[in-house]
Design a protein around this motif. Structure first.
Motif, PDB file in Angstrom:
ATOM      1  N   GLN A 133      50.586  94.272  13.564  1.00  0.00           N
ATOM      2  CA  GLN A 133      50.852  92.934  14.077  1.00  0.00           C
ATOM      3  C   GLN A 133      51.020  93.006  15.586  1.00  0.00           C
ATOM      4  O   GLN A 133      51.777  93.806  16.103  1.00  0.00           O
ATOM      5  N   LEU A 134      50.296  92.141  16.306  1.00  0.00           N
ATOM      6  CA  LEU A 134      50.344  92.148  17.750  1.00  0.00           C
ATOM      7  C   LEU A 134      51.543  91.336  18.221  1.00  0.00           C
ATOM      8  O   LEU A 134      51.705  90.181  17.828  1.00  0.00           O
ATOM      9  N   GLN A 135      52.357  91.956  19.069  1.00  0.00           N
ATOM     10  CA  GLN A 135      53.551  91.262  19.548  1.00  0.00           C
ATOM     11  C   GLN A 135      53.807  91.573  21.005  1.00  0.00           C
ATOM     12  O   GLN A 135      53.560  92.685  21.475  1.00  0.00           O
ATOM     13  N   LEU A 136      54.325  90.567  21.696  1.00  0.00           N
ATOM     14  CA  LEU A 136      54.873  90.740  23.034  1.00  0.00           C
ATOM     15  C   LEU A 136      56.340  90.362  22.959  1.00  0.00           C
ATOM     16  O   LEU A 136      56.674  89.297  22.434  1.00  0.00           O
ATOM     17  N   VAL A 137      57.206  91.209  23.493  1.00  0.00           N
ATOM     18  CA  VAL A 137      58.637  90.956  23.429  1.00  0.00           C
ATOM     19  C   VAL A 137      59.221  91.025  24.827  1.00  0.00           C
ATOM     20  O   VAL A 137      59.167  92.076  25.481  1.00  0.00           O
ATOM     21  N   GLU A 138      59.786  89.894  25.262  1.00  0.00           N
ATOM     22  CA  GLU A 138      60.419  89.840  26.576  1.00  0.00           C
ATOM     23  C   GLU A 138      61.891  90.212  26.462  1.00  0.00           C
ATOM     24  O   GLU A 138      62.534  89.967  25.439  1.00  0.00           O
ATOM     25  N   SER A 139      62.427  90.757  27.522  1.00  0.00           N
ATOM     26  CA  SER A 139      63.858  91.041  27.613  1.00  0.00           C
ATOM     27  C   SER A 139      64.262  91.024  29.079  1.00  0.00           C
ATOM     28  O   SER A 139      63.403  91.012  29.969  1.00  0.00           O
ATOM     29  N   GLY A 140      65.578  90.991  29.308  1.00  0.00           N
ATOM     30  CA  GLY A 140      66.086  91.076  30.664  1.00  0.00           C
ATOM     31  C   GLY A 140      66.589  89.772  31.243  1.00  0.00           C
ATOM     32  O   GLY A 140      67.096  89.741  32.365  1.00  0.00           O
ATOM     33  N   GLY A 141      66.432  88.687  30.510  1.00  0.00           N
ATOM     34  CA  GLY A 141      66.934  87.411  31.003  1.00  0.00           C
ATOM     35  C   GLY A 141      68.453  87.355  30.957  1.00  0.00           C
ATOM     36  O   GLY A 141      69.114  88.252  30.433  1.00  0.00           O
ATOM     37  N   GLY A 142      68.998  86.302  31.521  1.00  0.00           N
ATOM     38  CA  GLY A 142      70.451  86.143  31.513  1.00  0.00           C
ATOM     39  C   GLY A 142      70.912  85.154  32.553  1.00  0.00           C
ATOM     40  O   GLY A 142      70.114  84.412  33.127  1.00  0.00           O
ATOM     41  N   LEU A 143      72.217  85.163  32.785  1.00  0.00           N
ATOM     42  CA  LEU A 143      72.851  84.286  33.770  1.00  0.00           C
ATOM     43  C   LEU A 143      73.100  85.085  35.043  1.00  0.00           C
ATOM     44  O   LEU A 143      73.684  86.174  34.987  1.00  0.00           O
ATOM     45  N   VAL A 144      72.684  84.541  36.164  1.00  0.00           N
ATOM     46  CA  VAL A 144      72.872  85.217  37.441  1.00  0.00           C
ATOM     47  C   VAL A 144      73.217  84.186  38.512  1.00  0.00           C
ATOM     48  O   VAL A 144      72.793  83.025  38.409  1.00  0.00           O
ATOM     49  N   GLN A 145      73.980  84.605  39.500  1.00  0.00           N
ATOM     50  CA  GLN A 145      74.333  83.696  40.590  1.00  0.00           C
ATOM     51  C   GLN A 145      73.167  83.544  41.558  1.00  0.00           C
ATOM     52  O   GLN A 145      72.315  84.443  41.666  1.00  0.00           O
ATOM     53  N   PRO A 146      73.140  82.440  42.278  1.00  0.00           N
ATOM     54  CA  PRO A 146      72.096  82.285  43.317  1.00  0.00           C
ATOM     55  C   PRO A 146      72.123  83.469  44.281  1.00  0.00           C
ATOM     56  O   PRO A 146      73.194  83.936  44.684  1.00  0.00           O
ATOM     57  N   GLY A 147      70.935  83.937  44.624  1.00  0.00           N
ATOM     58  CA  GLY A 147      70.814  85.108  45.477  1.00  0.00           C
ATOM     59  C   GLY A 147      70.770  86.415  44.710  1.00  0.00           C
ATOM     60  O   GLY A 147      70.515  87.475  45.301  1.00  0.00           O
ATOM     61  N   GLY A 148      71.020  86.366  43.422  1.00  0.00           N
ATOM     62  CA  GLY A 148      71.042  87.567  42.599  1.00  0.00           C
ATOM     63  C   GLY A 148      69.665  88.034  42.182  1.00  0.00           C
ATOM     64  O   GLY A 148      68.644  87.452  42.574  1.00  0.00           O
ATOM     65  N   THR A 149      69.665  89.107  41.381  1.00  0.00           N
ATOM     66  CA  THR A 149      68.408  89.694  40.924  1.00  0.00           C
ATOM     67  C   THR A 149      68.418  89.865  39.409  1.00  0.00           C
ATOM     68  O   THR A 149      69.484  90.026  38.790  1.00  0.00           O
ATOM     69  N   LEU A 150      67.235  89.845  38.841  1.00  0.00           N
ATOM     70  CA  LEU A 150      66.999  90.189  37.441  1.00  0.00           C
ATOM     71  C   LEU A 150      65.647  90.884  37.360  1.00  0.00           C
ATOM     72  O   LEU A 150      64.764  90.618  38.176  1.00  0.00           O
ATOM     73  N   ARG A 151      65.513  91.739  36.357  1.00  0.00           N
ATOM     74  CA  ARG A 151      64.208  92.326  36.063  1.00  0.00           C
ATOM     75  C   ARG A 151      63.867  92.023  34.615  1.00  0.00           C
ATOM     76  O   ARG A 151      64.574  92.435  33.701  1.00  0.00           O
ATOM     77  N   LEU A 152      62.782  91.310  34.438  1.00  0.00           N
ATOM     78  CA  LEU A 152      62.292  91.014  33.104  1.00  0.00           C
ATOM     79  C   LEU A 152      61.296  92.084  32.673  1.00  0.00           C
ATOM     80  O   LEU A 152      60.536  92.602  33.489  1.00  0.00           O
ATOM     81  N   SER A 153      61.313  92.374  31.384  1.00  0.00           N
ATOM     82  CA  SER A 153      60.360  93.318  30.804  1.00  0.00           C
ATOM     83  C   SER A 153      59.582  92.630  29.697  1.00  0.00           C
ATOM     84  O   SER A 153      60.119  91.774  28.992  1.00  0.00           O
ATOM     85  N   CYS A 154      58.338  93.035  29.558  1.00  0.00           N
ATOM     86  CA  CYS A 154      57.470  92.526  28.499  1.00  0.00           C
ATOM     87  C   CYS A 154      56.853  93.746  27.827  1.00  0.00           C
ATOM     88  O   CYS A 154      56.002  94.422  28.419  1.00  0.00           O
ATOM     89  N   ALA A 155      57.287  94.032  26.628  1.00  0.00           N
ATOM     90  CA  ALA A 155      56.805  95.196  25.897  1.00  0.00           C
ATOM     91  C   ALA A 155      55.853  94.761  24.797  1.00  0.00           C
ATOM     92  O   ALA A 155      56.114  93.796  24.079  1.00  0.00           O
ATOM     93  N   ALA A 156      54.752  95.491  24.689  1.00  0.00           N
ATOM     94  CA  ALA A 156      53.757  95.183  23.667  1.00  0.00           C
ATOM     95  C   ALA A 156      53.899  96.130  22.483  1.00  0.00           C
ATOM     96  O   ALA A 156      54.195  97.313  22.654  1.00  0.00           O
ATOM     97  N   SER A 157      53.686  95.591  21.311  1.00  0.00           N
ATOM     98  CA  SER A 157      53.625  96.432  20.113  1.00  0.00           C
ATOM     99  C   SER A 157      52.421  96.009  19.291  1.00  0.00           C
ATOM    100  O   SER A 157      52.045  94.837  19.282  1.00  0.00           O
ATOM    101  N   GLY A 158      51.818  96.975  18.639  1.00  0.00           N
ATOM    102  CA  GLY A 158      50.656  96.678  17.825  1.00  0.00           C
ATOM    103  C   GLY A 158      49.350  96.711  18.584  1.00  0.00           C
ATOM    104  O   GLY A 158      48.287  96.577  17.982  1.00  0.00           O
ATOM    105  N   PHE A 159      49.415  96.835  19.908  1.00  0.00           N
ATOM    106  CA  PHE A 159      48.209  96.966  20.710  1.00  0.00           C
ATOM    107  C   PHE A 159      48.597  97.542  22.058  1.00  0.00           C
ATOM    108  O   PHE A 159      49.768  97.524  22.437  1.00  0.00           O
ATOM    109  N   THR A 160      47.620  98.032  22.785  1.00  0.00           N
ATOM    110  CA  THR A 160      47.894  98.584  24.110  1.00  0.00           C
ATOM    111  C   THR A 160      47.482  97.563  25.164  1.00  0.00           C
ATOM    112  O   THR A 160      46.470  96.876  25.032  1.00  0.00           O
TER     113      THR A 160
END
Length: 128
Positions: free
Chosen positions: A1-28
């Motif tokens: 089964q082909l899937q994309l799964v995002e992670s890394g979201g959340g609550l952050v203050q203005p001026g802050g940083t986040l890094r989102l990830s997108c991992a694939a499974s079932g395909f390259t």
């Protein structure tokens, strides 16, 4: 089964940083153009950034240029979105998406070519 799964979201203050990830499974991801999109309730989904299969080309929405950086690690089958200097207007659900057999990152980000696969989304909230 082909899937994309995002992670890394959340609550952050203005001026802050986040890094989102997108991992694939079932395909390259090697042969896929990958994009990050975002959507706010009541508004259309917009392209944020898209990256080529090799990772050497990328495009960004004007609203995020100079603040966001997209990258990919094909060995880890993962694409990232580094978000710096976040603003309240960056608040949205962020989705990653994939499309094979194309070369234009700009066309996918601008909605002229539709991705084939979408993740479920991750919420990013920028607020003090």
């Amino acid at each position: 089964q082909l899937q994309l799964v995002e992670s890394g979201g959340g609550l952050v203050q203005p001026g802050g940083t986040l890094r989102l990830s997108c991992a694939a499974s079932g395909f390259t991801l090697t042969n896929y153009v990958i994009g990050w999109f975002r959507q706010v309730p009541g508004k259309e989904r917009e392209g944020v950034s898209c990256i080529s299969k090799s990772g050497f080309a990328a495009n960004y929405a004007d609203a995020v240029k100079g603040r966001f950086t997209i990258s990919r690690d094909n060995a880890k089958n993962t694409v990232y979105l580094q978000m710096n200097s976040l603003k309240p207007e960056d608040t949205a659900v962020y989705y990653c998406a994939a499309r094979p057999l194309i070369t234009s990152t700009q066309a996918m980000c601008e909605g002229r070519i539709a991705p084939d696969y979408w993740g479920q989304g991750t919420q990013v909230t920028v607020s003090s």
